[in-house]
Design a protein around this motif. Structure first.
Motif: not given
Length: 211
Positions: A95, A121-123, A125-126, A176, A180
């Motif tokens: 990420v 990307p969305s941290g 969400t990941a 984003d 993820s």
């Protein structure tokens, strides 16, 4: 899909119109409903994607799977712990460089500070997708089909809830979050495909077996 979305973010392509449309629709809905409960729920769901509680759940899932595998006499019973620890270390490696490279501003459009990562990307969400997904995968391998399905469904709902909570709370653009989800799905697919199946330790050969 991950490649297409990343390309559009990199070139500021027309697909980003989906982000702007979604944000406008969500803001209109939020203001129209004016629900404190929904706003608190969105923030609470977003928080489930933080390192706490997601990473402790991941490590606890690895430990529980290892314990159940040990009791079942599985070879390499300790491997779920190793997978959980490696996953926890993999999340920032996937990420953080992407955030720094894309350097995408957040929904409010404020320029990034020199020491600030981007939003894509969305941290959260990941972290949620991989932490809850891998925990469910590891524990599910020690359970029956019905319990495994329930764990997988719970992990998917948590990952979806975190992403939707981030969009509802205006913390992230929709793409984003979608990126993820795709990233997490790829890692989970790889684990399902390549993670070796545990087998009980072989019992010593009986005299009849050696005959």
């Amino acid at each position: 899909m991950l490649v297409a979305v990343s390309w559009q973010v990199a070139v500021d392509g027309p697909l980003l119109g989906v982000d702007r449309w979604t944000r406008h629709a969500v803001r209109e809905g939020r203001h129209g409903l004016h629900s404190t409960l929904l706003n608190h729920l969105g923030a609470a769901l977003s928080d489930l994607g933080g390192s706490v509680p997601a990473i402790p759940v991941l490590l606890a899932g690895g430990a529980l799977a290892a314990w159940r595998s040990y009791r079942a006499g599985v070879r390499r019973w300790w491997s779920p712990v190793a997978v959980a620890v490696l996953t926890a270390g993999l999340i920032p490696l996937l990420v953080v460089p992407a955030k720094a490279w894309f350097a995408r501003p957040g929904p409010f459009g404020v320029p990034l500070a020199p020491d600030q990562w981007g939003w894509y990307p969305s941290g959260h969400t990941a972290t949620a997708t991989l932490s809850y997904g891998v925990a469910a995968l590891l524990v599910g391998r020690t359970l029956g089909a019905r319990a495994r399905w329930r764990l997988d469904a719970a992990a998917a709902l948590l990952a979806a809830g975190v992403g939707l909570g981030l969009v509802w709370s205006d913390y992230h653009w929709l793409l984003d979050v979608v990126a993820s989800w795709c990233l997490g799905a790829l890692v989970l697919w790889a684990l399902v495909r390549w993670l070796p199946h545990g087998r009980p330790r072989s019992a010593p050969d009986s005299p009849s077996d050696r005959a």
